[in-house]
Design an enzyme around this catalytic site. Structure first.
Site, PDB file in Angstrom:
ATOM      1  N   HIS A  55      -0.033  16.293  17.859  1.00 14.59           N
ATOM      2  CA  HIS A  55      -1.515  16.499  17.342  1.00 14.59           C
ATOM      3  C   HIS A  55      -2.335  15.225  18.352  1.00 14.59           C
ATOM      4  O   HIS A  55      -3.257  15.722  18.700  1.00 14.59           O
ATOM      5  CB  HIS A  55      -1.506  15.644  16.015  1.00 14.59           C
ATOM      6  CG  HIS A  55      -2.763  15.290  15.433  1.00 14.59           C
ATOM      7  ND1 HIS A  55      -3.460  14.369  15.551  1.00 14.59           N
ATOM      8  CD2 HIS A  55      -3.373  16.103  14.586  1.00 14.59           C
ATOM      9  CE1 HIS A  55      -4.695  14.425  14.998  1.00 14.59           C
ATOM     10  NE2 HIS A  55      -4.771  15.304  14.530  1.00 14.59           N
TER      11      HIS A  55
ATOM     12  N   GLU B 232       3.777  11.014   8.899  1.00 14.96           N
ATOM     13  CA  GLU B 232       2.485  11.790   9.277  1.00 14.96           C
ATOM     14  C   GLU B 232       1.846  11.068  10.053  1.00 14.96           C
ATOM     15  O   GLU B 232       0.784  10.412  10.227  1.00 14.96           O
ATOM     16  CB  GLU B 232       1.625  11.952   8.066  1.00 14.96           C
ATOM     17  CG  GLU B 232       2.150  12.557   6.889  1.00 14.96           C
ATOM     18  CD  GLU B 232       1.040  13.110   5.816  1.00 14.96           C
ATOM     19  OE1 GLU B 232       0.051  13.749   6.523  1.00 14.96           O
ATOM     20  OE2 GLU B 232       1.492  12.949   4.806  1.00 14.96           O
TER      21      GLU B 232
ATOM     22  N   HIS C 294      -0.587  10.464  13.527  1.00 18.29           N
ATOM     23  CA  HIS C 294      -1.699  11.121  13.974  1.00 18.29           C
ATOM     24  C   HIS C 294      -2.118  10.601  15.284  1.00 18.29           C
ATOM     25  O   HIS C 294      -1.600  10.818  16.543  1.00 18.29           O
ATOM     26  CB  HIS C 294      -2.843  11.036  13.015  1.00 18.29           C
ATOM     27  CG  HIS C 294      -2.456  11.871  11.876  1.00 18.29           C
ATOM     28  ND1 HIS C 294      -2.806  13.435  12.038  1.00 18.29           N
ATOM     29  CD2 HIS C 294      -2.275  11.812  10.516  1.00 18.29           C
ATOM     30  CE1 HIS C 294      -2.463  13.968  10.887  1.00 18.29           C
ATOM     31  NE2 HIS C 294      -2.088  13.070   9.914  1.00 18.29           N
TER      32      HIS C 294
ATOM     33  N   GLU D   6      -0.362   8.165   8.426  1.00 20.03           N
ATOM     34  CA  GLU D   6      -1.229   8.417   7.688  1.00 20.03           C
ATOM     35  C   GLU D   6      -0.756   7.713   6.203  1.00 20.03           C
ATOM     36  O   GLU D   6      -1.543   7.706   5.343  1.00 20.03           O
ATOM     37  CB  GLU D   6      -1.471   9.849   7.575  1.00 20.03           C
ATOM     38  CG  GLU D   6      -2.669  10.258   6.642  1.00 20.03           C
ATOM     39  CD  GLU D   6      -3.136  11.523   6.735  1.00 20.03           C
ATOM     40  OE1 GLU D   6      -4.047  11.986   5.778  1.00 20.03           O
ATOM     41  OE2 GLU D   6      -2.657  12.189   7.659  1.00 20.03           O
TER      42      GLU D   6
END
Length: 314
Positions: free
Chosen positions: A228, A268, A270, A285
């Site tokens: 990402h 998660e 990012h 996240e």
């Protein structure tokens, strides 16, 4: 073999969504809470502070500005925000609604440049809030990350157009298609050698593009990892997040990608950035910031709910 230590520092509840982070001029980490509508600040080893925004504004990417403040995009509110190191917030609405600002970075001209995901435009905002927009020769491209290149231009990813673009300070645009179809580039960062590094979230690859437009791609071991965000450390190591793989990865000069699992399943990851302490930090996240550093290096004082030590190639 390189061994790293990964420590997680809780900065918000699981619904607030730490998303992007950067190092501020005050020696602190600043981060966005994309679901909670806030901007956070953490001095490594200290306790986090959160500055509330409109809870529905969707603060996305944050960067250090040329004026000693932090600048961020408000994706859902179509605004560009500015926060001083003492927490004073100013917001600048975009001239036309529906732009969906996402990526933002300081440019060589003393202004901030940002991407309009829903408008096929690159925007420029001065430190006193004047906004200019530059249309691109594509439609439905879903612009994502943006970074200042060493060549005096701003480089950005076109997630749905499968390309990396450059815009000069005069507004001239060049687009470079990627060799892998449907790679869906997202994050982008400048390296010390003048090239730009970017993530291909749908192809499971890390890409490198020279100022002349030559692209090299580095496949990851897990093609479904969904890389990402990306940052480049001072030693030239490229660090990136694997959102679906629950890992952070590193790509050294002349080497192959290596990844390190995060302590908490499904966290998660990012945004990723080099912190004020020289370690690499990533925003999870699910409510934490994770610090990645050599296992034998010093760690800041303070609570660390999860810790792991992982081996990987140097």
């Amino acid at each position: 073999m390189r061994q790293v230590s990964i420590e997680e520092y809780r900065v918000a509840d699981g619904s607030a969504g730490p998303y992007s982070l950067t190092t501020g001029p005050d020696g602190a980490l600043w981060f966005t809470l994309v679901h909670g509508g806030g901007i956070g600040r953490l001095v490594p080893g200290g306790r986090p502070a959160v500055y509330a925004l409109d809870p529905e504004c969707g603060p996305s990417v944050i960067t250090a500005g040329p004026d000693g403040a932090l600048w961020f995009t408000e994706y859902r509110a179509d605004r560009i925000g500015r926060i001083t190191c003492d927490g004073h917030v100013t917001e600048y609405p975009l001239p036309t609604p529906g732009r969906g600002p996402f990526g933002i970075a300081a440019g060589p001209d003393g202004a901030l440049w940002f991407t309009g995901t829903a408008a096929d435009r690159v925007g420029r905002v001065t430190v006193d809030g004047r906004v200019t927009e530059f249309p691109l020769p594509v439609s439905g491209a879903f612009l994502s990350g943006i970074a200042a290149g060493g060549d005096g231009g701003m480089w950005f990813t076109l997630n749905r157009a499968n390309a990396v673009g450059r815009i000069g300070m005069d507004g001239a645009v060049a687009l470079h298609p990627l060799p892998t179809a449907d790679a869906a580039p997202v994050g982008i960062a400048a390296g010390p050698d003048g090239a730009l590094w970017f993530t291909e979230i749908a192809a499971g690859r890390i890409g490198r593009i020279t100022p002349g437009g030559h692209v090299t791609e580095y496949p990851l071991a897990d093609p479904a990892a969904r890389p990402h965000a990306v940052t480049v450390a001072g030693d030239g190591t490229v660090w990136f997040t694997e959102w679906a793989g629950n890992r952070v990865g590193a790509l050294g000069p002349g080497g192959s990608p290596v990844t390190y699992g995060l302590p908490t399943p499904g966290s998660e990851p990012h945004g990723i950035a080099v912190g004020p302490d020289g370690a690499v930090w990533t925003a999870l996240e699910t409510g934490a910031l994770a610090r990645v550093a050599p296992a034998d290096g010093p760690a800041p004082d303070g609570p660390a709910p999860g810790t792991s030590t992982t081996d990987g190639p140097a």
